[in-house]
Design an enzyme around this catalytic site. Structure first.
Site, mmCIF file in Angstrom:
data_model
loop_
_atom_site.group_PDB
_atom_site.id
_atom_site.type_symbol
_atom_site.label_atom_id
_atom_site.label_comp_id
_atom_site.label_asym_id
_atom_site.label_seq_id
_atom_site.Cartn_x
_atom_site.Cartn_y
_atom_site.Cartn_z
ATOM 1 N N TYR A 146 42.829 -5.309 10.935
ATOM 2 C CA TYR A 146 43.252 -3.914 11.084
ATOM 3 C C TYR A 146 42.117 -2.928 10.816
ATOM 4 C CZ TYR A 146 47.988 -5.871 10.963
ATOM 5 O OH TYR A 146 49.117 -6.604 11.214
ATOM 6 N N LYS A 195 44.775 -19.620 8.019
ATOM 7 C CA LYS A 195 44.802 -20.408 9.261
ATOM 8 C C LYS A 195 43.467 -21.145 9.330
ATOM 9 C CE LYS A 195 46.812 -21.450 13.224
ATOM 10 N NZ LYS A 195 47.999 -22.321 13.284
ATOM 11 N N ASP A 227 51.542 -20.495 9.966
ATOM 12 C CA ASP A 227 52.699 -20.844 10.808
ATOM 13 C C ASP A 227 53.717 -21.640 10.004
ATOM 14 O OD1 ASP A 227 50.540 -22.547 10.755
ATOM 15 O OD2 ASP A 227 50.765 -23.294 12.797
ATOM 16 N N ASP A 251 51.191 -8.729 6.465
ATOM 17 C CA ASP A 251 52.025 -7.727 7.128
ATOM 18 C C ASP A 251 53.258 -8.416 7.727
ATOM 19 O OD1 ASP A 251 52.908 -5.449 8.361
ATOM 20 O OD2 ASP A 251 51.329 -5.366 9.868
ATOM 21 N N ASP A 255 57.367 -8.705 6.016
ATOM 22 C CA ASP A 255 58.558 -8.225 6.726
ATOM 23 C C ASP A 255 59.583 -9.354 6.881
ATOM 24 O OD1 ASP A 255 57.687 -5.671 6.959
ATOM 25 O OD2 ASP A 255 58.020 -5.529 9.114
#
Ligand code: NAD
Length: 362
Positions: A146, A195, A227, A251, A255
């Protein structure tokens, strides 16, 4: 002893829910013998209305004078609010990003707690939610994808977009330390999510987290691919204590974790820097659809205030007392409209604040 606390009431339901959290802090102070010195600050839409911009130097300077800041959500209805006629850099949300940056808030903490009393709101199967769960997502907030360089250009006649993902070892080390420190205050387990089977940034992440773990022999470290973590959060959320992860993974996972608890009005959050300073706010938005109706759930903001007592002021006993009062109020059957279920007693924002205050004790 007086705690210097900045207050950003914010927009929409912000002023209503922050008022209840202030009440709870004052009541906790009466019982535990401290007082709060509140300083009102403007941010977001409320700042645009007064100053024409969502964040002023004055607000930044005043926030820096405080030991912690408690904030209601900011922003309005993007379709109807005049704030959204302004260019993106002048809208309410730009104020939020600006203050996080100005205060160097690199660590975002989002607890996801499923209270036994609210497990009906959880979309997971009962055998998974039995006994509730209590996990904390620690997300890096100022690095990664980001904040990387980005551009869209034509390469070989094709429009091509590039986003850069960069982390250096210092950025990883400081968030990892924060994660282990928080785990020490909890059940002493860190799940570092990355990852590393694909990304170089994740391989560095894993290496540095392992180095930091050596300084915390009392905390168990495990690694999990992102994942798999996304699956495990809905399959067996009880296995987690602190999930430590980079900006974008955090992020998305935070959520997901908040969704499995079933109610946005219950979820607190904190953004911390390298000192004890933190910005504490509910995870949800400013809910313009219910603003001014006196029905918003103030619990997320009250629990954010409890996090503030714990992490910025090292007042664990006081934080425990507030959290116990919230649980007891739920056990006694009181609900705001967003968490209402059959046979329970529906109350408004102010009543919920009063009921929680009545239940705070040593
Ligand atoms: P929202 O979280 O404000 O609302 C989503 C739904 O949840 C609405 O139906 C709302 O009524 C309900 N809700 C949220 N908080 C509640 C509470 N405490 N009690 C009861 N119900 C509650 O999300 P949105 O509608 O997408 O966004 C509204 C505004 O908030 C936008 O301007 C957005 O940019 C802003 N926002 C701000 C923050 C922040 O300040 N950190 C975070 C998210 C969204």
């Amino acid at each position: 002893m007086s705690l210097r606390i900045g207050i950003i009431k914010g927009d929409g339901i912000g002023p209503e829910i922050v008022t209840e959290a202030i009440k709870v802090l004052n009541k906790t102070g009466e019982i535990f013998d401290f007082s709060c010195d509140f300083k009102q600050l403007l941010l977001g839409g409320a700042s645009i209305d007064v100053h024409g911009v969502p964040l002023t130097e004055e607000t930044i300077a005043a926030a820096k004078q405080c030991e912690a800041v408690l904030m209601g959500s900011i922003g309005g209805d993007a379709k109807t609010s005049p704030w959204y006629q302004l260019e993106p850099s002048k809208r309410p949300e730009a104020g939020l990003l600006g203050i996080r940056k100005a205060l160097n808030l690199f660590a975002n903490l989002r607890p996801a707690i499923l209270y036994e009393e609210l497990k009906g709101a959880c979309p997971l199967k009962e055998e998974i939610t039995q006994g509730g769960f209590d996990l904390m997502i620690m997300r890096e907030l100022t690095g990664g994808l980001y904040f990387g360089r980005r551009e869209t250009k034509e390469i070989d006649g094709l429009l091509t977009a590039i986003d850069e993902l960069t982390y250096n070892e210092d950025e990883i080390r400081r968030i990892a330390k924060r994660g282990f420190d928080i785990a020490r205050k909890r059940r002493k387990k860190v799940t570092s999510v990355d990852k590393a089977n694909v990304l170089d940034s994740s391989r560095l992440w894993r290496k540095i987290v392992e180095e930091v773990a050596e300084e915390y022999p009392d905390v168990t470290l495990e690694h999990m691919l992102v994942d798999n973590c996304a699956m495990q959060l809905v399959k067996d959320p009880k296995q987690f204590d602190v999930i430590l992860t980079e900006n974008m993974f955090g992020d998305i996972l935070s959520d997901e974790a908040s969704m499995v608890t079933g109610s946005i009005g219950m979820l607190a959050s904190a953004s911390l820097n390298e000192t004890k300073f933190g910005l504490y706010e509910p995870s949800g938005g400013s809910a313009p659809d219910i603003a001014g109706k006196g029905i918003a759930n103030p619990i997320a903001t009250i629990l954010s205030a409890a996090m503030m007592l714990r992490f910025s002021f090292d007042r664990d006993q006081e934080a425990d007392a507030v959290e116990r009062a919230v649980s007891q109020t739920l056990r006694d059957g009181y609900r705001t409209i967003d968490i209402m279920s059959e046979g329970k007693i529906q109350v408004g924002t102010k009543e919920m604040g009063d009921l929680i205050c009545e239940r705070i004790h040593k």
